[in-house]
Structure formats: C-alpha cells, structure tokens
Write an enzyme that holds these catalytic residues in place. Structure first.
Site, PDB file in Angstrom:
ATOM      1  N   GLY A 293      58.218  44.136  49.166  1.00 54.64           N
ATOM      2  CA  GLY A 293      57.506  43.899  47.920  1.00 54.64           C
ATOM      3  C   GLY A 293      57.690  45.026  46.921  1.00 54.64           C
ATOM      4  N   SER A 294      56.625  45.314  46.182  1.00 53.33           N
ATOM      5  CA  SER A 294      56.724  46.257  45.070  1.00 53.33           C
ATOM      6  C   SER A 294      56.932  47.704  45.489  1.00 53.33           C
ATOM      7  CB  SER A 294      55.468  46.146  44.190  1.00 53.33           C
ATOM      8  OG  SER A 294      55.405  44.880  43.570  1.00 53.33           O
TER       9      SER A 294
END
Length: 604
Positions: A293-294
């Site tokens: 993810g981020s």
C-alpha cells in the site's frame, strides 16, 4: 580265606573305579574351565555382556538462549523419562494394571502396547516428566521398569516470544524459529558410557566412559525482551480494539540492522505446542506477503529524486482527485489540487505519486526497488522467510508501474518493509536484519545520503498536524513515517477487507529505531478510514516507540515541543489555562485504495 580275599579285591576295585570316575569328572571340569576361561573366553564374555553390559547415551543440556541483555528466553531443565523392557513386563503380567495406574493410562492400552513390542528390549512408557513423578513409578519395583535423565525446554516469555524462538520436539530438536535455525549450535553432542545393568534395568556399575558429552552452546539474540513485550502487548490491544484477525510488528535497530522485537498474533504457547491451532505457529512477519500500500510512496519519491526527474520543489496537479489507470481509476479521498513533492507524501496522494512514477522508466523503477530489497530475501537467516513477489518489467502491463507506485501489484513481508525504512533512515545504507548479537552484516549504499535525508524530512510531515498519521506522534521526538491501507487480494481481484500499515522511524535527526506495523482485516463497519493505517496501526507505533525510547535512554530531538508541553502541564497544575500547543488530533486523510470503476474512454 579265599572268599575274604575276593571281597577285599572287589571293594578295592570299586573304590578305584569311583576314584577314577571322580578324577575324570574333575579333569573334565578343569578342562571345561580352561575352555571357558582361556580358549572360548571371547565368545562367552560376549554372551555375558549381551545380557548385562549396555552402552547408554549421556544426555546433554541444550544451550540457553538469552536476549541482548542476558535475560533467559529459552532454558533446558532436567527431567526424567520412564522406560521398560517389554520382555520382562510380559513375564509379570499381573503387575501391568498397577503400572498402568501409575502411568495414568488404561490397563488394556498398556497391555496391548507391551504385546506389540514383545520382541523388543526397550520401549518408552512416559517421557519428560518431573523427577518426583518418575521416582514414584520406579519405586513400584516392577521388573523391567526404569528411568533415565533427559532435558526439557522451557520458554519463560511464552506467547510473546513464540514466533521468534520456535520450539523443540520430544527429542529436544529445534522445530521452528531460531531453535531450528541454530539447532546444531544449541543441541550439543551427547556422550556415551558403558554400564552393567541388572535384570530389572538398574545400573549397578559404570564400566567405561566411551565418549565425553559436549553440552550445547549458548546463543545471545539481538532481541530486547522488554521491547518485545511492549510490541506484543500493543499489538494484542490493537487487535482487540479494531476487531482485526491478525497482525505483525517488527522493530529494527537502524545503525546495526539488529532485530529488537518481532511479534505476531495469533500466537501460541511454546511450552505446550501440542495444544492449539498449528496455523498460529506461522511467523507472519517473515512468511506472509501483503501488498504494502501507501508505505511504498516514499520509495517512489526517492526513486524520482535519484533519477533527477523531480525535485523537492516539484509540483503536481492532482485535480480532479483521480486519473485514469487503464480500465480503472487511481483515486484520492479528496481533491488536493496542486501538491508539491512533500505534499504528495503528507497527503498520501495516489494521483501525485502516480505522476512521479510516470516520469520514470520501467527498468529504473524496478532496479531502484530491487536495491531496497523488494522481491528478494532480507538474508536474515530466519527459517521459512519468503522473498515476496516483485515481477520483472517484462511481465508488466500498461498499468503495473502506476499501481506499484502506491503499493499494489507488488508483495512484501513486514520485515522487508521495516528493512527498507531502516535504509532510508540510515543515510541510504541497507543492512540485512540479524537476530544474533555480534553477527556481522555489512551495509551497502542504495541511495544518496542527501536524498535519504530529504525523504525523511518529507515523511516527518506525515505525523505532524495536517498529515495522515498524527496518532503516531511522540512528544519530544520528531517522527517520520507513512501510513498505508490496502485492499486484500481475493479471487483475482480485491475484496472489501483491508490491511492497515504504518512504517516509521524515530528520532528523525538521529535515527535509532525503524518499525513496521501490519494489521490484517480490521473492522471497517463504520467506514474504511476506521481500519486505516493512521487510525489502527499508527498508535501501535507510538506506544511501542515511547517505551523503547525511554528504555534505551534516547535523548529527545524536539525539545521545543517538549518544553511547551511541560509549561502547559505546569500551568494547568497551578490552576491557569495551559498555553496552546500543536494539535495532536488524528487527521485521517489517507488516500483510499483505488476505486475499481471503469473510466470512460480508458483503454487497458
């Protein structure tokens, strides 16, 4: 006179015959003795030895495992194991019920077990029990029943340390974790001695020492027992509060690459491995891969800075809050408008980071992430560690690089994420994580130190007011980090379940610790943001790091904020109004995972 002489002659003849017979018998006995003692001595000695002389193993204690401060994590304690000669037991069947009662097993079960081994001379009855319990069984004086010394492993930290240490089997051999990785070092070499046993299996004489026993060597880990407990406690609390199914925490010492803590849940009790679900034995921090993810965004920014395609002052127009990505959209939770490079990280903009990745060639982006360890083992030496999934550019589609820039289409383990952030904090120098104190692990430079420092300063804004992880802020310290919230892959697509991340470093000005927190499937019934990294995982980071900084006496690097907080507290105690200080309320503006909606006119 003749009859008398004849009688005397018969008597003498008889006496002579008897004497001769006795003499021949004596001669035969002497001959037999000579034969036994001199001629066939070896044969009969072997026969006698086969019945009473035995070579038995001298058990050795497994080496102790300690944490970095010498606190015991795994110790071996002497126990007794009861054994029997089935042939002797079968000669005394009336004693079997009595023995079965002492062993705590049904009499018919014991009788069947003994009968199945009727042709053997050895069988275990009960292993690794207390010496007192074994003594009570042997005291029954049942023919063929005896006991011998063994060792049993005990783990004082229980579930908190289970996945790091692993456990040993019934024969005291390492099965998982570091017990398996360093089994040869810890196990030692059993000795051997020759003894004489009586017909009841009791040792009556030690004849000879055949081989000297060599106890196992001790092992000192890099783990700090106190930080490990903090990580386990805070992870457990986070799972209870968020309703999550599982989670992992990894804490690294940035300068050395040493693993200070590694906790996973669900866990198990290594002192009772036969109880519970075998799935809980898995060390998720090194065996489970997730899309990061981020947490990937700072690395994408670093790749752009290194390639010279962006600068810290570059700007990116994220209007209208989404851009096409093949048949899908890459979206932000809000329309952030125009962001500079720091703003892309602070607001966790999928659109902004996608535009950075578009300026990089596929090969340059791939090579950069490979340098940071993605798609390959960290070389920690932990059993079962997986390298993650990072396909080469030849296997990419037209949308792959864009989704990889914000952490989709690539899979990594929690320890890989922690290693990458440790490299950013270590001036761009990557070290292999190590679990053994004093083990050499040379660093290799993967990023220019100036660029690494720039990215660290950008990540610092994430935990400050306006960032997505203010819940990770620690009073008196500058914290750099990045939240992440990724959808779980399922059936070739993505489910409505999430993985919550936070990876961070503290302090920023003199980095000491890197930490990755991964929490799987938090409850998002109140909205996805309640399962986000800033809401669920960031507080775990803060609570663990607050304790670690205090335990390790790490000086604060944000004195101004600390002094302001102290002055406010003092004013409050004196009845006055505290001076206003920087807000610490959580600002959960982290970008949502990409919305899987077709874009008009978009092509794959």
């Amino acid at each position: 006179m003749k009859p008398r002489n004849r009688a005397q002659f018969n008597l003498r003849a008889r006496l002579a015959m008897v004497a001769g017979t006795l003499g021949l018998c004596s001669l035969a006995l002497v001959g037999r003795a000579v034969d036994l003692q001199l001629i066939d001595n070896d044969f009969y000695q072997k026969q006698g030895n086969a019945r009473f002389l035995r070579d038995i193993e001298i058990p050795v204690s497994r080496g102790m495992i300690t944490d970095r401060n010498g606190e015991p994590l795994a110790v071996s304690s002497p126990v007794e194991s009861v054994w029997a000669d089935p042939q002797e037991l079968l000669k005394n069947p009336a004693r079997l019920p009595e023995l079965a009662k002492a062993l705590g097993v049904p009499a018919d079960y014991l009788a069947r077990k003994v009968s199945q081994r009727a042709g053997k001379e050895f069988m275990w009855l009960k292993r690794r029990i207390s010496p007192v319990a074994a003594k009570k069984i042997v005291a029954l004086d049942i023919p063929g029943v005896a006991s011998q010394r063994e060792f049993r492993r005990f783990y004082p930290q229980g579930e908190a340390m289970a996945h790091v240490l692993g456990f040993t089997d019934i024969d005291d051999r390492g099965q998982e974790g570091l017990e398996l990785a360093f089994d040869d070092w810890l196990r030692g070499t059993p000795g051997s001695k020759r003894v004489i046993r009586d017909n009841r299996g009791r040792i009556v004489e030690n004849v000879d020492l055949i081989k000297q026993a060599q106890p196992g060597k001790d092992l000192t880990l890099t783990i700090d027992r106190r930080i490990q407990y903090l990580a386990y406690r805070e992870l457990k609390n986070a799972l209870l509060v968020s309703g999550a199914s599982s989670g992992s925490v990894v804490v690294l010492d940035i300068a050395s690459g040493e693993v200070l803590a590694m906790a996973n849940l669900p866990s198990y009790n290594p002192n009772a491995v036969d109880v519970g679900n075998r799935d809980t034995h898995r060390n998720r921090a090194v065996t489970d891969v997730i899309e990061p993810g981020s947490t990937m965004k700072p690395l994408t920014v670093a790749a752009g800075l290194e390639a010279g395609v962006i600068t810290p002052r570059s700007t990116f127009d994220t209007n209208p809050g989404w851009i096409p990505n093949g048949r899908y959209r890459t979206t932000d939770t809000h329309n952030y408008g125009v962001l500079d490079t720091t703003g892309v990280i602070r607001k966790s903009s999928n659109v902004g980071v996608s535009k950075i990745a578009a300026r990089l060639s596929n090969q340059a982006f791939y090579d950069f992430l490979r340098k940071f360890g993605y798609g390959q083992s960290t070389q920690s030496g932990f059993p079962g560690e997986v390298p993650g999934l990072f396909p080469a550019p030849a296997r990419w589609s037209g949308t792959t690089k864009q989704t990889m820039s914000y952490g989709y289409g690539i899979s990594a383990t929690p320890i890989q994420i922690a290693q990458a952030y440790s490299a950013l904090a270590n001036g761009g120098k990557l070290r292999a994580p190590t679990f053994v104190k004093g083990q050499d692990n040379e660093a290799r430079e993967v990023l220019d130190p100036a660029i690494a420092h720039e990215v660290m300063k950008m990540m610092q804004t994430v935990t400050e007011p306006g960032g997505t992880a203010t819940r990770a802020a620690i009073l008196g310290y500058h914290v750099a980090g990045k939240t992440g919230t990724a959808r779980l892959a399922s059936g070739g697509g993505y489910s409505r379940k999430y993985v919550s991340f936070f990876a961070g470093v503290v302090p920023v000005d003199n980095p000491r610790f890197a930490m990755a927190v991964v929490i799987n499937e938090p409850d998002t019934s109140k909205g996805w943001q309640f399962g986000g990294g800033g809401f669920v995982s960031a507080p775990v980071f803060r609570n663990v790091m607050e304790g670690a900084l205090r335990l390790m006496d790490v000086p604060p690097d944000d004195i101004e904020t600390w002094l302001a907080a102290q002055q406010a507290a003092e004013a409050k105690r004196n009845g006055g109004k505290p001076a206003p200080i920087a807000a610490t309320a959580a600002v959960e503006e982290e970008t949502a995972p990409p919305v899987l909606l077709p874009t008009q006119g978009a092509r794959q």
